[in-house]
Motif scaffolding. Sequence first.
Motif, PDB file in Angstrom:
ATOM      1  N   ALA A  98       0.840  -1.193   0.000  1.00  0.00           N
ATOM      2  CA  ALA A  98       0.000   0.000   0.000  1.00  0.00           C
ATOM      3  C   ALA A  98       0.879   1.247   0.000  1.00  0.00           C
ATOM      4  O   ALA A  98       1.980   1.246   0.564  1.00  0.00           O
ATOM      5  CB  ALA A  98      -0.917   0.000   1.218  1.00  0.00           C
ATOM      6  N   PHE A  99       0.380   2.304  -0.637  1.00  0.00           N
ATOM      7  CA  PHE A  99       1.149   3.543  -0.656  1.00  0.00           C
ATOM      8  C   PHE A  99       1.338   4.073   0.762  1.00  0.00           C
ATOM      9  O   PHE A  99       2.387   4.609   1.093  1.00  0.00           O
ATOM     10  CB  PHE A  99       0.442   4.579  -1.526  1.00  0.00           C
ATOM     11  CG  PHE A  99       1.313   5.734  -1.891  1.00  0.00           C
ATOM     12  CD1 PHE A  99       2.249   5.626  -2.894  1.00  0.00           C
ATOM     13  CD2 PHE A  99       1.201   6.942  -1.212  1.00  0.00           C
ATOM     14  CE1 PHE A  99       3.079   6.691  -3.219  1.00  0.00           C
ATOM     15  CE2 PHE A  99       2.015   8.012  -1.538  1.00  0.00           C
ATOM     16  CZ  PHE A  99       2.952   7.880  -2.547  1.00  0.00           C
ATOM     17  N   GLU A 100       0.315   3.907   1.578  1.00  0.00           N
ATOM     18  CA  GLU A 100       0.417   4.217   3.003  1.00  0.00           C
ATOM     19  C   GLU A 100      -0.331   3.146   3.776  1.00  0.00           C
ATOM     20  O   GLU A 100      -1.403   2.719   3.364  1.00  0.00           O
ATOM     21  CB  GLU A 100      -0.187   5.589   3.327  1.00  0.00           C
ATOM     22  CG  GLU A 100       0.570   6.771   2.779  1.00  0.00           C
ATOM     23  CD  GLU A 100      -0.086   8.086   3.138  1.00  0.00           C
ATOM     24  OE1 GLU A 100       0.399   8.747   4.086  1.00  0.00           O
ATOM     25  OE2 GLU A 100      -1.078   8.454   2.489  1.00  0.00           O
ATOM     26  N   ARG A 101       0.230   2.741   4.906  1.00  0.00           N
ATOM     27  CA  ARG A 101      -0.428   1.779   5.805  1.00  0.00           C
ATOM     28  C   ARG A 101      -0.333   2.327   7.220  1.00  0.00           C
ATOM     29  O   ARG A 101       0.760   2.625   7.713  1.00  0.00           O
ATOM     30  CB  ARG A 101       0.217   0.406   5.708  1.00  0.00           C
ATOM     31  CG  ARG A 101      -0.172  -0.518   6.858  1.00  0.00           C
ATOM     32  CD  ARG A 101       0.267  -1.935   6.647  1.00  0.00           C
ATOM     33  NE  ARG A 101      -0.571  -2.588   5.638  1.00  0.00           N
ATOM     34  CZ  ARG A 101      -0.571  -3.895   5.427  1.00  0.00           C
ATOM     35  NH1 ARG A 101       0.222  -4.683   6.114  1.00  0.00           N
ATOM     36  NH2 ARG A 101      -1.359  -4.426   4.505  1.00  0.00           N
ATOM     37  N   THR A 102      -1.484   2.483   7.856  1.00  0.00           N
ATOM     38  CA  THR A 102      -1.513   3.087   9.189  1.00  0.00           C
ATOM     39  C   THR A 102      -2.221   2.179  10.175  1.00  0.00           C
ATOM     40  O   THR A 102      -3.402   1.852   9.978  1.00  0.00           O
ATOM     41  CB  THR A 102      -2.236   4.447   9.151  1.00  0.00           C
ATOM     42  OG1 THR A 102      -1.546   5.318   8.251  1.00  0.00           O
ATOM     43  CG2 THR A 102      -2.264   5.068  10.531  1.00  0.00           C
ATOM     44  N   PRO A 103      -1.529   1.760  11.227  1.00  0.00           N
ATOM     45  CA  PRO A 103      -2.219   1.059  12.322  1.00  0.00           C
ATOM     46  C   PRO A 103      -2.965   2.080  13.175  1.00  0.00           C
ATOM     47  O   PRO A 103      -2.445   3.149  13.494  1.00  0.00           O
ATOM     48  CB  PRO A 103      -1.066   0.400  13.094  1.00  0.00           C
ATOM     49  CG  PRO A 103       0.125   1.246  12.799  1.00  0.00           C
ATOM     50  CD  PRO A 103      -0.074   1.824  11.430  1.00  0.00           C
ATOM     51  N   ILE A 104      -4.191   1.760  13.543  1.00  0.00           N
ATOM     52  CA  ILE A 104      -5.040   2.671  14.300  1.00  0.00           C
ATOM     53  C   ILE A 104      -5.029   2.265  15.772  1.00  0.00           C
ATOM     54  O   ILE A 104      -5.369   1.131  16.108  1.00  0.00           O
ATOM     55  CB  ILE A 104      -6.481   2.655  13.759  1.00  0.00           C
ATOM     56  CG1 ILE A 104      -6.494   2.979  12.263  1.00  0.00           C
ATOM     57  CG2 ILE A 104      -7.343   3.630  14.531  1.00  0.00           C
ATOM     58  CD1 ILE A 104      -5.986   4.358  11.918  1.00  0.00           C
ATOM     59  N   LEU A 108      -7.251  -1.297  14.434  1.00  0.00           N
ATOM     60  CA  LEU A 108      -7.525  -1.493  13.017  1.00  0.00           C
ATOM     61  C   LEU A 108      -6.257  -1.185  12.246  1.00  0.00           C
ATOM     62  O   LEU A 108      -5.338  -0.544  12.759  1.00  0.00           O
ATOM     63  CB  LEU A 108      -8.641  -0.561  12.531  1.00  0.00           C
ATOM     64  CG  LEU A 108     -10.022  -0.639  13.194  1.00  0.00           C
ATOM     65  CD1 LEU A 108     -10.875   0.535  12.723  1.00  0.00           C
ATOM     66  CD2 LEU A 108     -10.704  -1.963  12.877  1.00  0.00           C
ATOM     67  N   VAL A 109      -6.211  -1.639  10.998  1.00  0.00           N
ATOM     68  CA  VAL A 109      -5.162  -1.240  10.057  1.00  0.00           C
ATOM     69  C   VAL A 109      -5.852  -0.768   8.783  1.00  0.00           C
ATOM     70  O   VAL A 109      -6.726  -1.468   8.254  1.00  0.00           O
ATOM     71  CB  VAL A 109      -4.190  -2.397   9.742  1.00  0.00           C
ATOM     72  CG1 VAL A 109      -3.195  -1.968   8.670  1.00  0.00           C
ATOM     73  CG2 VAL A 109      -3.455  -2.826  11.006  1.00  0.00           C
ATOM     74  N   ILE A 110      -5.471   0.404   8.321  1.00  0.00           N
ATOM     75  CA  ILE A 110      -6.053   0.966   7.107  1.00  0.00           C
ATOM     76  C   ILE A 110      -4.958   1.152   6.067  1.00  0.00           C
ATOM     77  O   ILE A 110      -3.867   1.633   6.388  1.00  0.00           O
ATOM     78  CB  ILE A 110      -6.784   2.296   7.396  1.00  0.00           C
ATOM     79  CG1 ILE A 110      -7.363   2.864   6.124  1.00  0.00           C
ATOM     80  CG2 ILE A 110      -5.880   3.284   8.095  1.00  0.00           C
ATOM     81  CD1 ILE A 110      -8.241   4.092   6.353  1.00  0.00           C
ATOM     82  N   ASP A 111      -5.231   0.722   4.829  1.00  0.00           N
ATOM     83  CA  ASP A 111      -4.291   0.850   3.713  1.00  0.00           C
ATOM     84  C   ASP A 111      -4.824   1.856   2.700  1.00  0.00           C
ATOM     85  O   ASP A 111      -6.015   1.820   2.352  1.00  0.00           O
ATOM     86  CB  ASP A 111      -4.093  -0.498   3.006  1.00  0.00           C
ATOM     87  CG  ASP A 111      -3.221  -1.433   3.817  1.00  0.00           C
ATOM     88  OD1 ASP A 111      -2.832  -1.056   4.930  1.00  0.00           O
ATOM     89  OD2 ASP A 111      -2.929  -2.538   3.323  1.00  0.00           O
ATOM     90  N   ARG A 112      -3.943   2.716   2.249  1.00  0.00           N
ATOM     91  CA  ARG A 112      -4.285   3.591   1.133  1.00  0.00           C
ATOM     92  C   ARG A 112      -3.941   2.857  -0.160  1.00  0.00           C
ATOM     93  O   ARG A 112      -2.791   2.467  -0.379  1.00  0.00           O
ATOM     94  CB  ARG A 112      -3.503   4.899   1.216  1.00  0.00           C
ATOM     95  CG  ARG A 112      -3.756   5.817   0.024  1.00  0.00           C
ATOM     96  CD  ARG A 112      -2.883   7.061   0.076  1.00  0.00           C
ATOM     97  NE  ARG A 112      -2.948   7.782  -1.172  1.00  0.00           N
ATOM     98  CZ  ARG A 112      -2.201   8.839  -1.474  1.00  0.00           C
ATOM     99  NH1 ARG A 112      -1.316   9.283  -0.588  1.00  0.00           N
ATOM    100  NH2 ARG A 112      -2.320   9.444  -2.645  1.00  0.00           N
ATOM    101  N   ILE A 113      -4.923   2.672  -1.038  1.00  0.00           N
ATOM    102  CA  ILE A 113      -4.709   1.820  -2.214  1.00  0.00           C
ATOM    103  C   ILE A 113      -4.960   2.545  -3.535  1.00  0.00           C
ATOM    104  O   ILE A 113      -4.901   1.913  -4.591  1.00  0.00           O
ATOM    105  CB  ILE A 113      -5.603   0.566  -2.151  1.00  0.00           C
ATOM    106  CG1 ILE A 113      -7.074   0.967  -2.141  1.00  0.00           C
ATOM    107  CG2 ILE A 113      -5.251  -0.285  -0.949  1.00  0.00           C
ATOM    108  CD1 ILE A 113      -8.019  -0.189  -2.365  1.00  0.00           C
ATOM    109  N   ASP A 114      -5.252   3.858  -3.503  1.00  0.00           N
ATOM    110  CA  ASP A 114      -5.422   4.547  -4.783  1.00  0.00           C
ATOM    111  C   ASP A 114      -4.094   4.635  -5.530  1.00  0.00           C
ATOM    112  O   ASP A 114      -4.051   4.819  -6.739  1.00  0.00           O
ATOM    113  CB  ASP A 114      -5.998   5.949  -4.572  1.00  0.00           C
ATOM    114  CG  ASP A 114      -5.090   6.812  -3.708  1.00  0.00           C
ATOM    115  OD1 ASP A 114      -4.449   6.270  -2.773  1.00  0.00           O
ATOM    116  OD2 ASP A 114      -5.030   8.020  -3.960  1.00  0.00           O
TER     117      ASP A 114
END
Length: 458
Positions: free
Chosen positions: A78-84, A293-299
């Motif tokens: 992912a271009f960015e991956r952020t653990p919440i 949570l973990v969120i991935d930026r995928i654009d």
Amino acid sequence: MNLGFTMTPRYLNSFLLVGVAACCAAGGCNSPTVAETATSRDAPSASGSASGTRRIAVVQPRRTNLERSTTQPAKIQAFERTPIYSKLTGYVEEIKVDIGDHVSSGQTLIELWVPELLDDLLRQEAHLAQAESAVKQAEAGVNGAKAMAQSAEAKVRQSQAGIGRAEGEHERWKAEIARMRELADRGSITSKLVDETQNQYRAAEAAKAEAEAAVLSAQATAEQAKANILQAEADLVAAQANVKVAQAERQRAQTMTEYLEIKAPFDGVITKRMVDTGHYVHPASGSTSTPLLVIDRIDRVRVFVDVPEMDAPWVTGGEEGDPALIHVQSLNGEPFSGRVARSGWALDYGNRSLRTEIDLPNEDGVLRPGMYATASILLEKRDEVLTLPITAIMRDGQQAACHVVAAGKVVRKPVQLGLRVDGLVEITGGVDKGDQVVRVDPASLSEGEAVETIPDRT
């Protein structure tokens, strides 16, 4: 004979190949091998020609396009991956997303329940109201002090006017007592009139002293009124400062309550969820803490490639970075075009490779983090450059050279080399396009040696 199994076509082909190999071994197959054919074509003749002159394969420098590239395994992330994580300690009241959900920047993901924060916010709001009320009181005190100062100034002026009257009376009776004494000395009036005049003079003198004391008292009252104004103004400044402190405390309490809603930092996809309703959560205490949570930026995605040390100096990143083709195995090898966006510059001490990143647009979400891929990076391209086979080059220390056949004699020529690709090397100086260059093993020849050339067959 039945051996208990059926020979499939695959095993049958293998059996036939083994049989053919055995026949060739037994019959002594006399066909030349590929290596023998290449040797007979490229290597100088050991026996030479009928005249005893060695026959040498030569080649002329050719102009061609050279492309240096590297193909390496790659991984997509992912271009960015952020653990919440949670900023607060409290309970999970509601989870609004699950894995695979697409979320927008600022969207609420989790709501927490921490009632003491709401109580603290109410307390800070009350403090703010109290501080604002104190400011109003201080402003009223300043206005009252200014009014008292004006009244004191009026009294000073009134007292100063009384001094004028008292001084006039004092001077009048002073002159009168002098006149009365003179008349009494001549016997024109009685001593009783002198005494009465003397009493009037003393009364005027006392009135004058009283007026002077009243002026001093009024002036002191005015000075005190001015001091009261300064004190009231200082109280007002302190009250205003208390308001700012109360506002800051209230803003802090408001900010903390905003953490009750955990929101998405960017548009992306929830790829991991490790929390349920009612869980007791607390702020992260270290790198081993488990995120909610973990969120991935995928654009956009990053393609990571480790380029070997020999190719690393050729890597160029940025807006004009090296072009690259990404082949994704799970997508039937469909190529994706991109450019090298950046590199780590320093090589990894473990495997001596250069970490290189390629950014790819991914609006349709076809590329998924974790996919295996192969990256082909075009490191350098030279159009219509003069080239020779690498086998035609010999080295004497750091100096590269080749042997050229001129008038049947071997002539040594130093050459300058450029890009080397797939058995060819760029020649930047030293030989011309029409030169007859010894193609293979030039070091076996001596300068000035007579040779006979064999045309290039490649």
